[in-house]
Design a protein around this motif. Structure first.
Motif, PDB file in Angstrom:
ATOM      1  N   UNK A  85       0.890  -0.495  -0.124  1.00 43.67           N
ATOM      2  CA  UNK A  85      -0.235   0.182  -0.610  1.00 43.67           C
ATOM      3  C   UNK A  85       0.628   1.248  -0.072  1.00 43.67           C
ATOM      4  N   UNK A  86       0.065   2.383  -1.114  1.00 42.72           N
ATOM      5  CA  UNK A  86       1.041   3.228  -1.018  1.00 42.72           C
ATOM      6  C   UNK A  86       0.122   4.466  -0.572  1.00 42.72           C
ATOM      7  N   UNK A  87       0.078   4.821   0.559  1.00 39.97           N
ATOM      8  CA  UNK A  87      -1.309   6.042   1.289  1.00 39.97           C
ATOM      9  C   UNK A  87      -0.269   6.940   1.091  1.00 39.97           C
ATOM     10  N   UNK A  88      -1.450   8.601   0.714  1.00 37.55           N
ATOM     11  CA  UNK A  88      -0.400   9.702   0.406  1.00 37.55           C
ATOM     12  C   UNK A  88      -1.169  11.110   1.866  1.00 37.55           C
ATOM     13  N   UNK A  89      -1.715  10.105   2.582  1.00 41.62           N
ATOM     14  CA  UNK A  89      -2.902  11.031   3.893  1.00 41.62           C
ATOM     15  C   UNK A  89      -2.414  10.383   5.615  1.00 41.62           C
ATOM     16  N   UNK A  90      -2.247  10.874   6.483  1.00 39.13           N
ATOM     17  CA  UNK A  90      -2.263  10.606   7.678  1.00 39.13           C
ATOM     18  C   UNK A  90      -3.668   9.221   8.215  1.00 39.13           C
ATOM     19  N   UNK A  91      -4.846   9.840   7.480  1.00 39.04           N
ATOM     20  CA  UNK A  91      -5.949   8.656   7.496  1.00 39.04           C
ATOM     21  C   UNK A  91      -5.892   8.258   6.761  1.00 39.04           C
ATOM     22  N   UNK A  92      -5.097   7.438   5.561  1.00 35.94           N
ATOM     23  CA  UNK A  92      -4.765   6.122   5.030  1.00 35.94           C
ATOM     24  C   UNK A  92      -4.195   5.176   5.597  1.00 35.94           C
ATOM     25  N   UNK A  93      -2.973   6.334   6.141  1.00 36.33           N
ATOM     26  CA  UNK A  93      -1.945   5.269   6.946  1.00 36.33           C
ATOM     27  C   UNK A  93      -2.899   4.380   8.385  1.00 36.33           C
ATOM     28  N   UNK A  94      -3.997   5.188   8.929  1.00 36.86           N
ATOM     29  CA  UNK A  94      -4.399   4.956  10.494  1.00 36.86           C
ATOM     30  C   UNK A  94      -5.618   3.935   9.509  1.00 36.86           C
ATOM     31  N   UNK A  95      -6.543   3.620   8.207  1.00 32.47           N
ATOM     32  CA  UNK A  95      -7.163   3.005   7.959  1.00 32.47           C
ATOM     33  C   UNK A  95      -6.170   1.704   7.567  1.00 32.47           C
ATOM     34  N   UNK A  96      -5.423   1.550   6.598  1.00 33.66           N
ATOM     35  CA  UNK A  96      -3.709   0.536   6.801  1.00 33.66           C
ATOM     36  C   UNK A  96      -4.317  -0.371   7.866  1.00 33.66           C
ATOM     37  N   UNK A  97      -3.562   0.667   9.227  1.00 38.35           N
ATOM     38  CA  UNK A  97      -3.442   0.150  10.282  1.00 38.35           C
ATOM     39  C   UNK A  97      -4.796  -0.867  11.282  1.00 38.35           C
ATOM     40  N   UNK A  98      -5.901  -0.307  10.923  1.00 39.79           N
ATOM     41  CA  UNK A  98      -6.861  -0.685  11.740  1.00 39.79           C
ATOM     42  C   UNK A  98      -7.553  -1.900  11.623  1.00 39.79           C
ATOM     43  N   UNK A  99      -7.183  -1.965   9.953  1.00 38.75           N
ATOM     44  CA  UNK A  99      -7.247  -2.822   8.696  1.00 38.75           C
ATOM     45  C   UNK A  99      -6.522  -4.159   9.398  1.00 38.75           C
ATOM     46  N   UNK A 100      -5.390  -3.244   9.526  1.00 38.26           N
ATOM     47  CA  UNK A 100      -3.875  -4.779   9.529  1.00 38.26           C
ATOM     48  C   UNK A 100      -4.809  -5.728  10.942  1.00 38.26           C
ATOM     49  N   UNK A 101      -4.923  -4.583  12.314  1.00 32.97           N
ATOM     50  CA  UNK A 101      -5.428  -4.211  13.523  1.00 32.97           C
ATOM     51  C   UNK A 101      -6.940  -6.102  13.266  1.00 32.97           C
ATOM     52  N   UNK A 102      -7.981  -5.450  12.633  1.00 34.21           N
ATOM     53  CA  UNK A 102      -8.463  -6.093  12.092  1.00 34.21           C
ATOM     54  C   UNK A 102      -8.295  -7.788  12.449  1.00 34.21           C
ATOM     55  N   UNK A 103      -7.634  -7.715  10.201  1.00 36.58           N
ATOM     56  CA  UNK A 103      -7.990  -8.690  10.331  1.00 36.58           C
ATOM     57  C   UNK A 103      -6.392  -9.711  10.359  1.00 36.58           C
ATOM     58  N   UNK A 104      -5.831  -8.479  11.184  1.00 38.49           N
ATOM     59  CA  UNK A 104      -3.927  -9.525  11.618  1.00 38.49           C
ATOM     60  C   UNK A 104      -3.044  -9.972  11.030  1.00 38.49           C
ATOM     61  N   UNK A 105      -3.110  -9.199  10.013  1.00 39.10           N
ATOM     62  CA  UNK A 105      -2.329  -9.055   9.271  1.00 39.10           C
ATOM     63  C   UNK A 105      -0.714  -8.262  10.048  1.00 39.10           C
TER      64      UNK A 105
END
Lengths: 491, 491
Positions: A80-100
């Motif tokens: 993933x190549x986020x451009x904003x802080x919010x996008x990074x937050x989304x990536x980490x929330x997803x990773x936490x949710x799916x344990x990736x």
């Protein structure tokens, strides 16, 4: 020896999930795609534009490695190549949710495998977050996103008469976020210190996606524990740096360089000790051994003196650098220098620095592959250490070129070997380890500026001891209770 | 206003045990003394000589406070004065076993109540561990025990041509251990930085008595998380520092000082901004307002110019300080200085510094009691901040003298009041809080160098926010799971 995916044995204990690409279909739940990879991709795309989510295995494989040798790398599930802080937050929330697991990356110029992918991980590349948000000459700070290239920042602040000192050899490529992750050093550290000393505050996305600010934009501040410094050098294992407040200095005068030749490495180290004991503050104090000098000449025809055993480069960026160089030239001669040549001007100085910066590339050309060590010893032990490295090279019957930030005692003994030769590879690894053991014996550290990553994780416990390691793991647990942040690195 | 034990309300939530002196006899267990205090004393004496364990309440009460105003202090059960690492380990093992809180202390010159005793605690005074173990001019390090006085170390390294920069105003009394605990600053920080930048490695006794080493004695090192920096400024809440490896610098030339007078604080702040924007690196850049100047004259008859609204002191320790002073003298005039007077020599310079160092003592004499704030703002906001402080002083109808490390934006607005007047005391506390709120509004911090202690713990959450506070508490839990280390401080 950068292993490709097919060559590498599967990394152990690093993947939180199984193999997302190949795993049989999961039971269908809550209407989401039933294949884990599809599910991950689907969730990511809910908060990221399509062009920021790469899943083509040929493409994602190209993000698998940093520049370290002998380090395993897995196959990312997605980049993933986020451009904003919010996008990074989304990536980490997803990773936490799916344990990736998530592996943060800058420019992947690291030399310890710290940015290598884990199997089925999300590679979180911060390279698109590359804006310089502020340069403030009164407060002497810059505020930047993590993907800003070190050289880009350096040049931008120069235009304001300011100076961002940390200058790893990869400065034209490496990112500030990567520099923060590994607490990078460079050539200027002997006078100006390392990256850690220039990071005042951070915005960090935590493992669960929450945003945390650390530190300050003031010159001083002691409110609470120093979380800023805890993140510097944490190699992506505690959170994702999405913004940094950096301290700047006034731009110093152009430095002038001197080259001194010595008949032995220990004589050059003696000169280093005399210079530091004499109260001098050079802006650069570097050592290249005979192997390195010859390699640089072979690569770039620099015309460096090949008959010398050790070449010492010293520089001053003071109001009267010629006078300072004369003083340390005399100390070099007292230590037995066979030749002392001050550069006439800035252009000649820059040529000498170029030679120094080419060293690692040049050593790579000697036998095709190198293992670059990064041991730092008290500078009073530098001579003893280099003698020990020469003995190790003899014992394993391999060429080990040494280039060193001599003024800091930070050395890069570089083992040159043919990676296709199994025995040479084994001996290279053996000597690499022996060099670290020698460094620890002399009161040094296994890594002065490259970090632990995968390459040195077995050695970390030997340096830190069990109590420190237990505390460090406790801290990791506070920030990353699920163990999804750069798993398998450092510890 | 240093509260005595009888005046102070009982501290809340700080004592792990009850009142050891007065508690009725416990059930007799395992043949040990049955009164908790006797039991504690007995256990301590098993590993400490008798003269290192003080229990006379008149004596222990004298260890109850540091120099902060408005901070509660409890009555210690015992004061211990260990001389060795093993003795400190014994104290902490005993404290863990008996669940007794431990308050570490240096010279108790702190200004935030961080060293104040909790009821029934062990006061762990490190003042007897006061040896300088090593001074190494080649490696430019000193290795010291925590009880070494700052000035003692400074003078000792001077004899080797070396310099230990951190210089809190209390430098003739305060200890290196205390400096590390509070991450102290001082007058030299504008050029040389704060204590944190000079601590390379530590030996720390943990809450359970285990010994842990952090950091290194090398110039660089990035192996694992930076636990050294985590301990610096942790105010005794994570462990007991029993040894420190400190970085030293070469002794710079004697500094030369200039005094510039301004018709307003904001004009002086404008000069500070011009100086820093102009790329100058003064070794000192201090501001004293009219109240402070008058107070110093009243105390010590220094003959400072009382008609000026703000006096700026600047210094250089460069090869040609007179030239540098001339350059910034011109900038001061451009900012509206009414008078610019460079000192003729070192003696005149030292007089000006003495005046500056007397400031807080002099302000104390104004009304008998002071509350010293420690807000640091970005230096570009310094003028706005000082205007705001003047307005607050008007609003609460109290004298607030301001002395500031202006080059760092680190200010000490000092509220002068009569502690026997209840309404004045209330207004003093009110203005103290308003000053912190103003600092935070301007992007500053509640504490630049004094620490949080008891005095500012309610304010810490406002600066850090809930996420950072949660992480900080998690770290505290890792190092001190029983909560026995300096309980009730910082958080």
């Amino acid at each position: 020896m950068i292993m490709s995916r097919s060559e590498a044995p599967p990394p152990e204990g690093t993947a939180v999930t199984g193999n997302l690409h190949d795993r049989p279909h999961d039971r269908l739940q809550d209407g989401l795609p039933d294949r884990p990879l599809d599910r991950l991709q689907d969730r990511l795309l809910a908060g990221l534009p399509a062009e920021a989510v790469l899943t083509d295995p040929d493409v994602t494989a190209s993000y698998a490695n940093d520049m370290a040798s002998f380090c395993e790398a897995g196959a990312p599930a997605v980049v993933v190549l986020p451009r904003t802080v919010e996008q990074v937050q989304h990536v980490m929330r997803t990773a936490t949710e799916l344990r990736v697991p998530v592996v943060p990356q800058g420019a992947r110029t690291g030399l310890s495998g710290g940015a290598n992918a884990a199997d089925d991980c999300i590679v979180l590349s911060l390279t698109k977050m590359d804006r310089i948000l502020e340069i403030n000459p009164v407060d002497r700070i810059a505020v930047v996103e993590p993907g800003v290239i070190n050289a880009t920042l350096s040049r931008a602040v120069n235009e304001h008469g300011l100076y961002y000192p940390p200058d790893p050899s990869s400065w034209e490529m490496c990112t500030i976020g990567g520099n923060i992750g590994t607490a990078s050093g460079g050539l200027c550290c002997v006078k100006y210190g390392v990256t850690a000393e220039y990071v005042l505050g951070l915005d960090v996305v935590l493992a669960d996606g929450r945003l945390m600010s650390t530190g300050r934009r003031t010159a001083k501040g002691v409110a609470g524990y120093d979380l800023t410094r805890l993140f510097v050098g944490s190699e992506g294992s505690l959170g994702i740096v999405v913004r940094a407040i950096l301290a700047l200095r006034p731009q110093p005068p152009q430095q002038l360089v001197l080259a001194a030749e010595f008949a032995s490495a220990s004589a050059a180290c003696d000169a280093v000790c005399r210079i530091m004991e004499g109260g001098h503050v050079p802006s650069l104090l570097e050592l290249m051994d005979r192997t390195t000098v010859k390699a640089v000449n072979d690569l770039a025809h620099m015309g460096l003196p090949e008959t010398t055993e050790a070449l010492l480069l010293a520089a001053f960026d003071t109001p009267d650098p010629a006078a300072d160089l004369a003083a340390i030239g005399a100390l070099c001669e007292a230590a037995g220098a066979t030749q002392v040549v001050p550069a006439d001007d800035a252009a000649e100085s820059e040529l000498l620095l170029q030679a120094r910066r080419l060293s690692l590339t040049a050593l790579e050309a000697v036998k095709g592959t190198t293992m670059i060590d990064d041991v730092c010893v008290p500078r009073s032990k530098l001579g003893e250490f280099l003698d020990g490295v020469a003995k190790i090279a003899d014992d394993v019957d391999l060429t080990i070129g040494v280039v060193a930030h001599a003024g800091d005692g930070n050395t890069h003994p570089t083992v040159c070997f043919d990676a296709s030769d199994e025995d040479e590879s084994r001996r290279a690894r053996e000597s690499f380890d022996q060099i670290m053991a020698l460094g620890l014996d002399l009161g040094g550290t296994i890594t002065g500026e490259h970090g632990v990553g995968l390459l040195k994780k077995e050695w970390l416990a030997r340096e830190l001891g069990p109590v420190s390691l237990e505390m460090q793991r406790g801290i990791k647990q506070v920030f990353d209770p699920l163990g999804i942040l750069n798993p398998g690195k450092v510890f």
